[in-house]
Design an enzyme around this catalytic site. Structure first.
Site, PDB file in Angstrom:
ATOM      1  CG  ASP A  48      37.445  38.711  41.055  1.00 57.89           C
ATOM      2  OD1 ASP A  48      37.328  38.215  42.193  1.00 57.89           O
ATOM      3  OD2 ASP A  48      36.483  38.764  40.241  1.00 57.89           O
ATOM      4  CB  SER A  49      39.183  39.585  46.603  1.00 61.06           C
ATOM      5  OG  SER A  49      40.181  38.578  46.624  1.00 61.06           O
ATOM      6  CG  ASP A  57      38.979  34.899  40.745  1.00 60.62           C
ATOM      7  OD1 ASP A  57      38.415  33.810  40.507  1.00 60.62           O
ATOM      8  OD2 ASP A  57      38.842  35.514  41.823  1.00 60.62           O
ATOM      9  CE  LYS A 111      37.642  31.856  42.648  1.00 59.86           C
ATOM     10  NZ  LYS A 111      36.572  32.854  42.418  1.00 59.86           N
ATOM     11  CD  GLU A 165      32.461  35.838  40.551  1.00 69.19           C
ATOM     12  OE1 GLU A 165      31.407  36.455  40.263  1.00 69.19           O
ATOM     13  OE2 GLU A 165      33.332  36.301  41.321  1.00 69.19           O
ATOM     14  CD  GLU A 202      32.037  34.872  47.943  1.00 73.77           C
ATOM     15  OE1 GLU A 202      32.588  34.598  46.844  1.00 73.77           O
ATOM     16  OE2 GLU A 202      32.170  35.963  48.524  1.00 73.77           O
TER      17      GLU A 202
HETATM   18  O1  KIV Z   1      38.331  36.792  44.643  1.00 74.96           O
HETATM   19  C1  KIV Z   1      38.316  36.100  45.669  1.00 74.96           C
HETATM   20  O2  KIV Z   1      39.014  36.355  46.652  1.00 74.96           O
HETATM   21  C2  KIV Z   1      37.415  34.950  45.692  1.00 74.96           C
HETATM   22  C3  KIV Z   1      37.269  34.219  46.985  1.00 74.96           C
HETATM   23  C4  KIV Z   1      36.439  35.003  47.917  1.00 74.96           C
HETATM   24  C5  KIV Z   1      36.755  32.841  46.799  1.00 74.96           C
HETATM   25  O3  KIV Z   1      36.816  34.623  44.710  1.00 74.96           O
END
Ligand code: KIV
Length: 271
Positions: free
Chosen positions: A51-52, A90, A120, A122, A189
Site C-alpha cells: 500500500d506504499s 496489501d 498482507k 498490519e 518494520e
Molecule cells: O507497503 C509497503 O511497501 C510495505 C513494506 C514497507 C513492507 O508494507
C-alpha cells in the site's frame, strides 16, 4: 492451463523451506507491469504490491487513502508480469480492521480479481479475528508488526518502534499469535535488530525485515527507494542501489533539448 502451470515457482511452502535451510529471502515491492517484469526476471523471491503505492505511485503523504479498487488495479498489473515470484498484496486501511466479515470479503476480492498468491495486513492481537477468518477461507496471510504505517495517526511518528520493553513484549506475543493462527510469514518494520533476531529465532515461519537488521530470514524494500527514484526518503536502513532519479532527469532534459533544437528526430529516425 493445468493447476501446476498456474502456480508460480515460489510458494509459501518454499519460503518455509528457505528458512529451514537458512537461505535468505529477497522481497521487493512493485506496483505496475513493466517494473514487476524486470524485478521478477532478476530473481526476486517475493513481490509485494504494497500500500506504499499510495505514496510512490499516487503521491499521498500516508498510506491511508489508497482504496481496495486501487490496490486491485496495481495487483492485476503486477500479476500479469510475474512468472516466478510469490505475489503478496496489501489489504488497505479500512478493509479488514474491526469486522472480520469485511476482511474476508476484501481478501476474497483480491484473490479472485488479481490472481495474486497471498494478502498482507498490519497488526497482531487486535486483527486476529480477521486473520483467522481469512485463513479459514484458504487464503495465505502475511503479518506485519513493528512500524505499521496504517496506524500513523495513532503513533504520530515514523520513528523506530518497540524500543520500550512493554511494546517489545507485545510484539513478541503478536508474532507468536500470527504464527499459531497459521500466517506463512511476518514482516517486521523498523524495530531494534536484537528484537527482530529474537522473533526470527522463536517462530518457525519466515520473518522478513525492513529496518530490522540482518538477523531475520529476509529483507524487503520499496523498489522506488532501492532504485533511487524517490529522493526525499533517506532512513538509515535504506541502501540505494542506483540513482535513477539522475538517470531519468538527464535523459528527459536531453530529449527536451533535442526536440527544441530540432535535432530529434533526424533523417534515420523518420519514414
Ligand atoms: O507497503 C509497503 O511497501 C510495505 C513494506 C514497507 C513492507 O508494507
Amino acid at each position: 492451463m493445468s493447476v501446476e502451470s498456474s502456480v508460480r515457482a515460489v510458494t509459501t511452502l518454499r519460503l518455509t523451506e528457505m528458512k529451514r535451510r537458512a537461505e535468505k529471502i529477497a522481497m521487493l515491492t512493485s506496483y505496475d507491469y513493466s517494473m514487476a517484469k524486470i524485478v521478477d526476471a532478476a530473481g526476486i523471491d517475493v513481490i509485494l504490491v504494497g500500500d506504499s503505492a499510495a505514496n510512490v505511485m499516487a503521491g499521498y503523504e500516508t498510506t491511508l487513502p489508497i482504496t481496495l479498487d486501487m490496490m486491485i488495479y496495481h495487483a492485476r498489473s503486477v500479476v500479469r508480469a510475474v512468472n516466478r515470484a510469490l505475489v503478496v498484496v496489501d489489504l488497505p486501511f479500512g478493509t479488514y480492521q474491526g469486522n472480520s466479515k469485511v476482511a474476508l470479503d476484501s481478501a476474497v476480492r483480491i484473490m479472485k480479481e488479481t490472481e495474486a498468491d497471498a494478502v498482507k495486513l498490519e497488526g497482531g492481537a487486535e486483527v486476529m479475528e480477521s486473520v483467522e477468518r481469512i485463513l479459514s477461507a484458504g487464503i495465505p496471510v502475511m503479518g506485519h508488526l513493528g512500524l505499521t504505517p496504517q496506524s500513523i495517526h495513532k503513533f504520530g511518528t515514523y520513528n523506530v518502534r518497540a524500543k520500550e520493553q512493554a511494546e517489545a513484549e507485545k510484539l513478541l506475543h503478536d508474532a507468536h499469535l500470527l504464527e499459531q493462527a497459521g500466517c506463512f510469514a511476518i514482516v517486521l518494520e523498523k524495530i531494534p535488530a536484537d528484537l527482530a533476531s529474537r522473533v526470527a529465532a522463536e517462530v518457525s515461519i519466515p520473518v522478513i525485515g525492513i529496518g530490522a537488521g540482518g538477523g531475520v530470514d529476509g529483507q524487503v524494500l520499496v523498489v522506488h527507494d532501492l532504485l533511487g527514484i524517490t529522493q526525499d526518503f533517506s532512513p538509515r536502513f535504506l541502501r540505494r542501489y542506483a540513482d535513477l532519479h539522475s538517470v531519468i532527469s538527464t535523459a528527459v532534459s536531453s530529449y527536451v533539448g533535442d526536440v527544441k533544437s530540432g535535432s530529434f528526430p533526424n533523417k534515420q529516425e523518420q519514414y
